[in-house]
Design an enzyme around this catalytic site. Structure first.
Site, PDB file in Angstrom:
ATOM      1  N   TYR A 147     -46.544  -0.824  11.070  1.00  0.00           N
ATOM      2  CA  TYR A 147     -47.219  -1.584  12.131  1.00  0.00           C
ATOM      3  C   TYR A 147     -47.384  -3.045  11.733  1.00  0.00           C
ATOM      4  O   TYR A 147     -47.087  -3.956  12.514  1.00  0.00           O
ATOM      5  CB  TYR A 147     -48.580  -0.951  12.416  1.00  0.00           C
ATOM      6  CG  TYR A 147     -49.356  -1.626  13.524  1.00  0.00           C
ATOM      7  CD1 TYR A 147     -48.988  -1.445  14.851  1.00  0.00           C
ATOM      8  CD2 TYR A 147     -50.453  -2.433  13.233  1.00  0.00           C
ATOM      9  CE1 TYR A 147     -49.702  -2.064  15.868  1.00  0.00           C
ATOM     10  CE2 TYR A 147     -51.168  -3.052  14.248  1.00  0.00           C
ATOM     11  CZ  TYR A 147     -50.787  -2.865  15.565  1.00  0.00           C
ATOM     12  OH  TYR A 147     -51.485  -3.489  16.575  1.00  0.00           O
ATOM     13  N   ALA A 148     -47.848  -3.298  10.497  1.00  0.00           N
ATOM     14  CA  ALA A 148     -48.050  -4.672  10.039  1.00  0.00           C
ATOM     15  C   ALA A 148     -46.726  -5.429   9.998  1.00  0.00           C
ATOM     16  O   ALA A 148     -46.666  -6.610  10.368  1.00  0.00           O
ATOM     17  CB  ALA A 148     -48.709  -4.677   8.664  1.00  0.00           C
ATOM     18  N   SER A 150     -44.108  -4.886  11.880  1.00  0.00           N
ATOM     19  CA  SER A 150     -43.680  -5.171  13.251  1.00  0.00           C
ATOM     20  C   SER A 150     -44.462  -6.335  13.846  1.00  0.00           C
ATOM     21  O   SER A 150     -43.892  -7.209  14.516  1.00  0.00           O
ATOM     22  CB  SER A 150     -43.835  -3.924  14.131  1.00  0.00           C
ATOM     23  OG  SER A 150     -45.197  -3.619  14.401  1.00  0.00           O
ATOM     24  N   LYS A 151     -45.751  -6.390  13.588  1.00  0.00           N
ATOM     25  CA  LYS A 151     -46.582  -7.455  14.146  1.00  0.00           C
ATOM     26  C   LYS A 151     -46.397  -8.777  13.398  1.00  0.00           C
ATOM     27  O   LYS A 151     -46.477  -9.857  14.002  1.00  0.00           O
ATOM     28  CB  LYS A 151     -48.045  -7.026  14.151  1.00  0.00           C
ATOM     29  CG  LYS A 151     -48.334  -5.881  15.117  1.00  0.00           C
ATOM     30  CD  LYS A 151     -47.959  -6.231  16.557  1.00  0.00           C
ATOM     31  CE  LYS A 151     -48.454  -5.197  17.547  1.00  0.00           C
ATOM     32  NZ  LYS A 151     -48.174  -5.578  18.952  1.00  0.00           N
TER      33      LYS A 151
END
Length: 234
Positions: A147-148, A150-151
């Protein structure tokens, strides 16, 4: 926002839904993108927007939907709010899941932006607002590697697009901390490292998005704004 024509992805729920309703109250004409057709139709009824059901990872489908909306009067704003939350330790996350998170959160943002550019570049004062995460600015908890990443990619993409598209189109990115939406389920009590000691209300994020879309922010581009209650500095 009266007279503005704005695309909002992830419009069926959470930040996207709240933003769509706020922009509609301001008089914007909306193209609403999401894969949840039933919820999207409800938001379309509430806002008077066009329901454009689509999976943002499907480039050809996105291009058709954007064309449908743009052909009826142009596009001068884009809010990329679609995304998925994913938790899992790096040692346990298979590559297929890693790819799925990046495909939705990063590649989907790119696909929608790219599909919108022929319309945005024709308009004066056009603006893109992408939604990343405080995890993309400062990954500080276990289980967020995919997630990190991707963001963090959304933040870098936004800055690169801002440099590439200036001065015709402004591009900024918002990096929320935890927001009181379904995505925060299971994490609502974890706010002790937030200076403000609470989750954000989605309307607080929506107001920030509206500011970055508007002429009030006309000298801001390439900014990554931490709308995170003081998480990243505290």
């Amino acid at each position: 926002m009266g007279g503005r024509r704005i695309l909002v992805t992830g419009a069926a729920a959470g930040i996207g839904r709240c933003t769509a309703k706020l922009l509609a109250e301001d008089g914007a004409t909306l193209g609403l993108l999401d894969r949840d057709e039933e919820a999207l139709e409800e938001v379309a009824r509430d806002t008077g927007g066009a329901a454009l059901e689509v999976d943002i990872t499907d480039e050809q489908a996105v291009r058709r939907r954007v064309q449908d909306f743009g052909a009826s009067g142009g596009i001068d704003g884009l809010v990329n709010a679609a995304g998925i939350m994913f938790r899992g330790a790096a040692a346990d996350v298979p590559a297929a899941e890693w790819r799925r998170v990046l495909d939705v959160n990063l590649t989907g943002t790119y696909i929608v932006a790219r599909s919108s550019l022929p319309w945005l570049s024709r308009e004066g004062g056009a603006s893109i607002v992408n939604i990343a995460s405080a995890q993309g600015l400062l990954p500080n908890a276990p289980g967020y590697s995919a997630y990190a990443a991707s963001k963090g990619g959304v933040i870098a993409l936004s800055k690169a697009l801002a440099a590439e598209l200036a001065p015709a189109v402004r591009v900024n990115v918002i990096c929320p901390g935890m927001v009181d939406t379904a995505m925060a389920d299971g994490h609502r009590g974890n706010v002790e490292n937030y200076a403000l000691k609470r989750l954000a209300d989605p309307i607080e994020i929506a107001h920030t998005i509206r500011f970055l879309l508007s002429s009030d922010s006309s000298y801001i581009t390439g900014a990554a704004l931490a709308t995170d209650g003081g998480r990243t500095f505290h």
